[in-house]
Motif scaffolding. Structure first.
Motif, PDB file in Angstrom:
ATOM      1  N   GLU A   1       0.840  -1.214   0.000  1.00 47.20           N
ATOM      2  CA  GLU A   1       0.000   0.000   0.000  1.00 47.20           C
ATOM      3  C   GLU A   1       0.867   1.253   0.000  1.00 47.20           C
ATOM      4  OE1 GLU A   1      -4.050  -1.707   2.149  1.00 47.20           O
ATOM      5  OE2 GLU A   1      -2.431  -0.898   3.393  1.00 47.20           O
ATOM      6  N   ASP A   2       1.974   1.219   0.755  1.00 50.30           N
ATOM      7  CA  ASP A   2       2.906   2.359   0.751  1.00 50.30           C
ATOM      8  C   ASP A   2       3.501   2.547  -0.641  1.00 50.30           C
ATOM      9  OD1 ASP A   2       2.460   2.822   3.395  1.00 50.30           O
ATOM     10  OD2 ASP A   2       4.268   1.782   4.099  1.00 50.30           O
ATOM     11  N   TRP A   3       3.837   1.437  -1.298  1.00 51.89           N
ATOM     12  CA  TRP A   3       4.377   1.491  -2.667  1.00 51.89           C
ATOM     13  C   TRP A   3       3.354   2.096  -3.625  1.00 51.89           C
ATOM     14  CZ3 TRP A   3       3.192  -2.447  -6.702  1.00 51.89           C
ATOM     15  CH2 TRP A   3       3.919  -2.235  -7.880  1.00 51.89           C
ATOM     16  N   GLU A   4       2.089   1.662  -3.493  1.00 53.37           N
ATOM     17  CA  GLU A   4       1.028   2.188  -4.364  1.00 53.37           C
ATOM     18  C   GLU A   4       0.853   3.696  -4.162  1.00 53.37           C
ATOM     19  OE1 GLU A   4      -3.512   1.075  -5.763  1.00 53.37           O
ATOM     20  OE2 GLU A   4      -2.891   0.598  -3.723  1.00 53.37           O
ATOM     21  N   LYS A   5       0.952   4.155  -2.909  1.00 52.57           N
ATOM     22  CA  LYS A   5       0.826   5.601  -2.632  1.00 52.57           C
ATOM     23  C   LYS A   5       1.953   6.373  -3.307  1.00 52.57           C
ATOM     24  CE  LYS A   5      -1.512   5.009   1.800  1.00 52.57           C
ATOM     25  NZ  LYS A   5      -1.293   4.855   3.263  1.00 52.57           N
ATOM     26  N   ARG A   6       3.166   5.809  -3.278  1.00 46.49           N
ATOM     27  CA  ARG A   6       4.301   6.479  -3.925  1.00 46.49           C
ATOM     28  C   ARG A   6       4.066   6.580  -5.435  1.00 46.49           C
ATOM     29  NH1 ARG A   6       7.215   3.087  -0.363  1.00 46.49           N
ATOM     30  NH2 ARG A   6       8.006   1.738  -2.029  1.00 46.49           N
ATOM     31  N   ILE A   7       3.485   5.520  -6.002  1.00 44.53           N
ATOM     32  CA  ILE A   7       3.172   5.510  -7.434  1.00 44.53           C
ATOM     33  C   ILE A   7       2.160   6.607  -7.763  1.00 44.53           C
ATOM     34  CG2 ILE A   7       1.935   4.169  -9.212  1.00 44.53           C
ATOM     35  CD1 ILE A   7       3.286   1.662  -8.045  1.00 44.53           C
ATOM     36  N   GLN A   8       1.105   6.683  -6.948  1.00 45.74           N
ATOM     37  CA  GLN A   8       0.045   7.658  -7.213  1.00 45.74           C
ATOM     38  C   GLN A   8       0.544   9.090  -7.063  1.00 45.74           C
ATOM     39  OE1 GLN A   8      -2.673   7.033  -8.562  1.00 45.74           O
ATOM     40  NE2 GLN A   8      -3.382   4.981  -8.054  1.00 45.74           N
ATOM     41  N   ARG A   9       1.517   9.297  -6.142  1.00 43.39           N
ATOM     42  CA  ARG A   9       2.071  10.654  -5.980  1.00 43.39           C
ATOM     43  C   ARG A   9       2.756  11.116  -7.258  1.00 43.39           C
ATOM     44  NH1 ARG A   9       3.240   9.322  -0.494  1.00 43.39           N
ATOM     45  NH2 ARG A   9       5.369   8.667  -0.974  1.00 43.39           N
ATOM     46  N   VAL A  10       3.399  10.177  -7.954  1.00 49.37           N
ATOM     47  CA  VAL A  10       4.093  10.530  -9.201  1.00 49.37           C
ATOM     48  C   VAL A  10       3.110  10.627 -10.370  1.00 49.37           C
ATOM     49  CG1 VAL A  10       5.832   9.797 -10.885  1.00 49.37           C
ATOM     50  CG2 VAL A  10       6.267   9.472  -8.443  1.00 49.37           C
ATOM     51  N   LEU A  11       2.198   9.650 -10.470  1.00 51.84           N
ATOM     52  CA  LEU A  11       1.315   9.573 -11.641  1.00 51.84           C
ATOM     53  C   LEU A  11       0.090  10.471 -11.521  1.00 51.84           C
ATOM     54  CD1 LEU A  11       1.283   5.722 -12.391  1.00 51.84           C
ATOM     55  CD2 LEU A  11       2.699   7.484 -13.453  1.00 51.84           C
ATOM     56  N   GLY A  12      -0.256  10.866 -10.284  1.00 45.83           N
ATOM     57  CA  GLY A  12      -1.460  11.665 -10.114  1.00 45.83           C
ATOM     58  C   GLY A  12      -2.689  10.770 -10.020  1.00 45.83           C
ATOM     59  N   ASP A  13      -3.858  11.376 -10.156  1.00 48.39           N
ATOM     60  CA  ASP A  13      -5.116  10.664  -9.981  1.00 48.39           C
ATOM     61  C   ASP A  13      -5.511   9.943 -11.266  1.00 48.39           C
ATOM     62  OD1 ASP A  13      -7.415   9.762  -8.844  1.00 48.39           O
ATOM     63  OD2 ASP A  13      -8.567  11.601  -9.217  1.00 48.39           O
ATOM     64  N   VAL A  14      -4.782   8.849 -11.562  1.00 51.25           N
ATOM     65  CA  VAL A  14      -5.088   8.052 -12.758  1.00 51.25           C
ATOM     66  C   VAL A  14      -5.257   6.599 -12.342  1.00 51.25           C
ATOM     67  CG1 VAL A  14      -3.846   9.566 -14.346  1.00 51.25           C
ATOM     68  CG2 VAL A  14      -2.626   7.662 -13.260  1.00 51.25           C
ATOM     69  N   GLU A  15      -5.946   5.837 -13.166  1.00 51.83           N
ATOM     70  CA  GLU A  15      -6.145   4.423 -12.867  1.00 51.83           C
ATOM     71  C   GLU A  15      -4.853   3.652 -13.137  1.00 51.83           C
ATOM     72  OE1 GLU A  15      -8.652   0.949 -14.901  1.00 51.83           O
ATOM     73  OE2 GLU A  15      -9.942   2.562 -14.140  1.00 51.83           O
ATOM     74  N   VAL A  16      -4.481   2.807 -12.185  1.00 46.23           N
ATOM     75  CA  VAL A  16      -3.267   1.999 -12.328  1.00 46.23           C
ATOM     76  C   VAL A  16      -3.643   0.526 -12.212  1.00 46.23           C
ATOM     77  CG1 VAL A  16      -0.968   1.486 -11.419  1.00 46.23           C
ATOM     78  CG2 VAL A  16      -1.838   3.829 -11.328  1.00 46.23           C
ATOM     79  N   GLU A  17      -3.240  -0.259 -13.200  1.00 49.50           N
ATOM     80  CA  GLU A  17      -3.415  -1.707 -13.154  1.00 49.50           C
ATOM     81  C   GLU A  17      -2.070  -2.352 -12.832  1.00 49.50           C
ATOM     82  OE1 GLU A  17      -6.926  -3.126 -16.139  1.00 49.50           O
ATOM     83  OE2 GLU A  17      -4.976  -2.750 -17.038  1.00 49.50           O
ATOM     84  N   PHE A  18      -2.126  -3.544 -12.243  1.00 46.90           N
ATOM     85  CA  PHE A  18      -0.908  -4.271 -11.901  1.00 46.90           C
ATOM     86  C   PHE A  18      -0.946  -5.671 -12.504  1.00 46.90           C
ATOM     87  CE2 PHE A  18      -1.969  -1.427  -8.378  1.00 46.90           C
ATOM     88  CZ  PHE A  18      -0.815  -0.670  -8.279  1.00 46.90           C
ATOM     89  N   THR A  19       0.204  -6.129 -13.006  1.00 48.83           N
ATOM     90  CA  THR A  19       0.311  -7.548 -13.366  1.00 48.83           C
ATOM     91  C   THR A  19       1.063  -8.248 -12.240  1.00 48.83           C
ATOM     92  OG1 THR A  19       2.378  -7.217 -14.563  1.00 48.83           O
ATOM     93  CG2 THR A  19       0.384  -7.197 -15.855  1.00 48.83           C
ATOM     94  N   CYS A  20       0.550  -9.401 -11.866  1.00 46.75           N
ATOM     95  CA  CYS A  20       1.201 -10.210 -10.832  1.00 46.75           C
ATOM     96  C   CYS A  20       1.748 -11.478 -11.490  1.00 46.75           C
ATOM     97  CB  CYS A  20       0.209 -10.602  -9.746  1.00 46.75           C
ATOM     98  SG  CYS A  20      -0.392  -9.208  -8.796  1.00 46.75           S
ATOM     99  N   GLU A  21       3.025 -11.744 -11.266  1.00 45.29           N
ATOM    100  CA  GLU A  21       3.661 -12.948 -11.806  1.00 45.29           C
ATOM    101  C   GLU A  21       4.454 -13.612 -10.685  1.00 45.29           C
ATOM    102  OE1 GLU A  21       5.910 -11.817 -15.460  1.00 45.29           O
ATOM    103  OE2 GLU A  21       4.901  -9.896 -15.114  1.00 45.29           O
TER     104      GLU A  21
END
Length: 664
Positions: free
Chosen positions: A91-111
Motif C-alpha cells: 500500500e505504501d508502494w502504491e501511494k508512492r506511485i500515485q504521488r508521481v502519476l497523479g489521480d489516474v487508474e493503475v493496473e498491476f500484473t502479478c507474476e
C-alpha cells in the motif's frame, strides 16, 4: 527436393516439434521419430557445411568448450527489485506511485517470482545472437553456447517479432529433473547437489556445453526491453512473447487493487508447493509501459515493480561461537558460528550478527539456541533467541576491544554502528582485503587470480599492496603452492591485461572508503584524471553532483596519505588508466552544466537512452521525476499526462526533441 530446401524444411519442422514439446508441453510426434529426423538433419549438415546455421536445432546437443567466458555489457541495465513483506508495504508502494502519476487508474500484473539464475537473451531479426548472465546488472558473462542447449530457448522466433530486442528471464531446474540428477549422482557414489537454484546457476558456467545439454534446465521469460517493440503493457508483453515462441508462465493475473494483488499472493503462498519449480515470491508490476516510463528507476530498482517475498523459512539451531571478521576498511563484523542446519535448501553454518548493538538488542550469547532465517531467502540472519533453552552457566557477550588480526585497539565513532581497526596500513587482513577488492570483477577484473592467491602472495612476501602485483614474474609465482606453470602465466598475463581497465573502474578499485561504483563514475567524469582529483579540496568535491561531506572527507584523507600517493604514482608508471579515454572525452562539453533534465515519451531522431547520454556528455543531469529543481522536461510522443501537468504547475519549461538537439 533441393538439399538446401530439405535442410531448411527439416530445421523448421524440428523447431516446431521442439516448441510443442518443451514450451507448450503438447508433443505431436514420438521421441523416436523426433530423434530420427534430428539424425537426418545432422547427416545432411555434416555433408553440406556450406549451409551451416548457428541456430540449427542440431546444435542443442552442445559440444563446444569455453575456457573463459567473455564479459559483455548489457545494452540496458538489469535492475534488481525492491522487496516487500506485507500488505502495508504494498500500500505504501502504491501511494508512492500515485504521488508521481497523479489521480489516474493503475493496473498491476502479478507474476510468480521464480528462483533461478537471471539471464538476458538478445535477438536480431528473430535469431538468438547472445545470452548474458545478470552479473552486476551492468555487465555479465556471455554464456550463449550453453544457453543454446536449453530446449525451451527459441533459437529462431516466429510471428511479428521486433527487429531487435532483449528478453529477460530465469534459468531454472525443475524439481523432477533435479531429483533425477541427484539420484544418478548418489548411484555413482557422488555427493548430491544441495538445491535446484544453485545447480542451475552453476550449470551456466560449465566449460563443456555438452555437459550443460545433459541437464534438464528450463528457461522462463518475463520481460522485454528495447526500442519500438510495439508493446504498450506488461500483460501484452507476456502474450506477445508466447506468440513469438518463448516459454512464458501462464500463472499471472491482471489486478486493479492491492486487495486483488494480496489474494494472488496468499493463494500462491500456499499453492507454490504444487508447482514444478522453486518460487520465493510474487513480482507486481505497473501494467502500463507508459506509466512505467513516467515512474522511472532509482539507482538500484525500477519504481514500477515490487517483489513480494513469501515468508522466509525459519529454523532453530545452537550458536557455538561468536567470532569477528575484519573488512578491508577495518570494519569489524561479528559472525555467529552455528551448529549446521538445513535452511531453504542449503546447509547453514554461519550467520552475520551485524554489530555490537544487534547482539545487545537480542542479548545473543554463545551456547544459545537461536532462530535463524534467510533474509530475502539469501543471507542467513539470527532473528531471536529461545530463552527457555539458555544454559544455566550462560554469560553475556562481551564485545571485543582489540582487532582479532593485529591486536590494535578498536575505535567506534559517534553515530557509527560498527567498530573499526585503525591500523589501515599494517593490519594484514585489511591489506589483503584491499588487494582482493582491487582484483575483483567489478574493479580490475584480473583473470587467473582469486582471494586465496592474494593471501598466499602476501604471506610469501611477494606483495604488500596492489601496485606490487605489476612487478610479479612467472618465476616468482610458479613455485607457490597449487600454482602450475600455466596458472602462473595466466596470473601474470591477467595483471598485464588489467592496464586496459577504464579510469572509472580504476577509481572504484582503489578502495577509497564510501567510494562505490556509482561515486567512482561521478568522480572520474567530474575530474577527468587522477591528478585533478588528488588536488581537489573537500569544498570542491562537495560541489560535484551527489558527493556529500562524508565522501569528500574520505577522498581527501586518502590522497593526503603519502603511501597512497606513492602507490598511485607506481600504478601510473605501470600503465594503469588514470584519465578518461579520448573516446569518452570526445563530444563531452559543459554546455548543460547545472541543468537538470527529465526525459519522457518516445523520440524519433534518437532513442531515449541516447538522449540521456547526450545530456550527461554535455554536463547535464538526468532526473527521474519532475520537481521544482527540474530545468527542462524533454517531451516525446506518448508522454504521460501527469508529468506534463506537474511541469506546468511548477513552471518547468517543456521542450521538444528538436529543441533539445539544438541546445547541444
Amino acid at each position: 527436393m533441393e538439399i538446401k530446401q530439405q535442410i531448411e524444411s527439416l530445421r523448421k519442422e524440428l523447431r516446431e516439434h521442439n516448441h510443442n514439446y518443451y514450451v507448450l508441453d503438447k508433443p505431436t510426434i514420438s521421441d523416436y521419430d523426433f530423434d530420427m529426423k534430428l539424425k537426418e538433419l545432422q547427416d545432411l549438415e555434416s555433408k553440406h557445411p556450406e549451409f551451416h546455421d548457428p541456430n540449427s536445432p542440431t546444435l542443442r546437443v552442445g559440444g563446444m568448450v569455453t575456457k573463459n567466458f567473455e564479459t559483455v555489457s548489457h545494452d540496458q541495465r538489469m535492475y534488481s527489485l525492491d522487496n516487500s513483506y506485507s500488505k502495508e508495504d504494498l500500500e505504501d508502494w502504491e501511494k508512492r506511485i500515485q504521488r508521481v502519476l497523479g489521480d489516474v487508474e493503475v493496473e498491476f500484473t502479478c507474476e510468480l517470482k521464480y528462483d533461478g539464475a537471471s539471464i538476458s537473451l538478445s535477438y536480431e531479426e528473430g535469431q538468438l545472437i547472445r545470452a548474458v548472465t545478470r552479473g552486476d546488472g551492468f555487465q555479465g558473462d556471455n554464456v550463449t553456447t550453453n544457453i543454446k542447449t536449453i530446449n525451451s530457448v527459441p533459437l529462431q522466433l516466429k510471428g511479428d517479432y521486433p527487429p531487435k530486442f532483449d528478453i529477460r528471464g530465469e534459468i531454472v531446474l525443475p524439481f523432477e529433473g533435479f531429483a533425477k540428477m541427484n539420484a544418478e549422482r548418489v548411484a555413482n557414489g557422488e555427493e548430491p547437489y544441495m538445491n535446484p537454484r544453485n545447480t542451475a546457476s552453476g550449470s551456466l558456467k560449465l566449460q563443456d556445453s555438452a555437459a550443460v545439454a545433459k541437464r534438464p534446465l528450463d528457461c522462463l521469460l518475463y520481460g522485454i526491453v528495447g526500442e519500438n517493440t510495439g508493446i504498450t503493457t506488461q500483460w501484452q508483453m507476456l502474450d506477445k512473447a508466447r506468440d513469438w515462441g518463448f516459454k512464458v508462465p501462464t500463472v499471472a493475473k491482471l489486478c486493479k487493487t492491492t486487495d486483488e494483488v494480496m489474494e494472488f499472493v496468499e493463494y500462491w503462498d500456499v499453492h507454490r508447493h504444487d508447482l514444478p519449480y522453486e518460487t520465493d515470491g510474487v513480482v507486481i508490476k505497473v501494467n502500463s509501459l507508459q506509466q512505467q516510463d513516467e515512474l522511472g528507476h532509482t539507482s538500484k530498482s525500477p519504481r514500477w515493480a515490487m517483489a513480494y517475498k513469501f515468508k522466509a523459512e525459519q529454523v532453530c539451531t545452537v550458536l557455538n561461537e561468536i567470532t569477528y571478521q575484519v573488512g578491508r576498511t577495518g570494519a569489524i563484523t561479528p559472525v555467529a558460528n552455528l551448529e549446521p542446519v538445513l535452511l531453504a535448501g542449503t546447509t547453514v553454518k554461519r550467520a552475520s550478527l551485524h554489530n555490537a548493538d544487534q547482539i545487545a538488542k537480542f542479548d545473543i550469547r554463545e551456547g544459545d539456541t537461536v532462530f535463524v532465517e534467510k533474509g530475502g531467502e539469501i543471507i542467513p540472519k539470527i532473528i531471536g533467541v529461545d530463552f527457555s533453552k539458555r544454559p544455566q552457566n550462560s554469560k553475556p557477550t562481551k564485545y571485543i576491544n582489540h582487532c582479532p588480526e593485529c591486536h590494535t585497539e578498536l575505535v567506534r565513532t559517534e553515530g557509527d554502528a560498527k567498530h573499526y581497526c585503525t591500523n589501515f596500513y599494517g593490519c594484514p587482513v585489511q591489506i589483503t582485503g584491499r588487494i582482493q577488492h582491487y582484483i575483483s570483477r567489478k574493479a580490475m577484473d584480473i583473470e587467473g587470480m582469486g582471494s586465496e592467491t592474494v593471501t598466499l602472495l602476501f604471506q610469501e612476501g611477494l606483495i604488500t599492496n596492489y601496485a606490487d602485483l605489476y612487478t610479479l614474474t612467472k618465476e616468482q609465482v610458479t613455485p607457490l603452492e597449487r600454482m602450475a606453470e600455466k596458472s602462473a602465466e595466466n596470473l601474470v598475463n591477467g595483471v598485464v591485461e588489467s592496464v586496459k581497465i577504464p579510469f572509472e573502474r580504476v577509481m572504484f578499485a582503489l578502495g577509497i572508503r564510501f567510494v562505490g561504483e556509482t561515486v567512482a563514475k561521478k568522480l572520474a567524469k567530474a575530474y577527468k584524471n587522477i591528478d585533478a582529483l588528488m588536488d581537489a579540496s573537500e569544498e570542491e568535491l562537495v560541489a560535484v553532483d551527489e558527493i556529500g561531506e562524508r565522501i569528500a572527507k574520505s577522498v581527501v584523507e586518502f590522497f593526503q596519505n603519502d603511501a597512497n600517493r606513492e602507490i598511485v604514482a607506481r600504478l601510473k608508471s605501470y600503465g594503469v588508466q588514470f584519465e578518461l579515454s579520448a573516446e569518452k572525452l570526445e563530444n563531452q562539453t559543459e554546455k548543460l552544466k547545472g541543468l537538470i533534465f527529465v526525459v519522457s515519451g518516445v523520440f524519433e531522431k534518437v532513442s531515449r537512452n541516447e538522449l540521456k547520454k547526450l545530456i550527461e556528455d554535455n554536463g547535464g543531469k538526468v532526473g527521474s521525476s519532475v520537481s521544482s529543481k527540474t530545468s527542462y522536461l524533454v517531451a516525446g510522443d506518448k508522454m504521460g499526462p501527469s508529468k506534463r501537468t506537474k511541469a506546468e504547475t511548477l513552471g518547468v519549461q517543456i521542450i521538444s526533441e528538436d529543441d533539445f538537439l539544438e541546445m547541444v
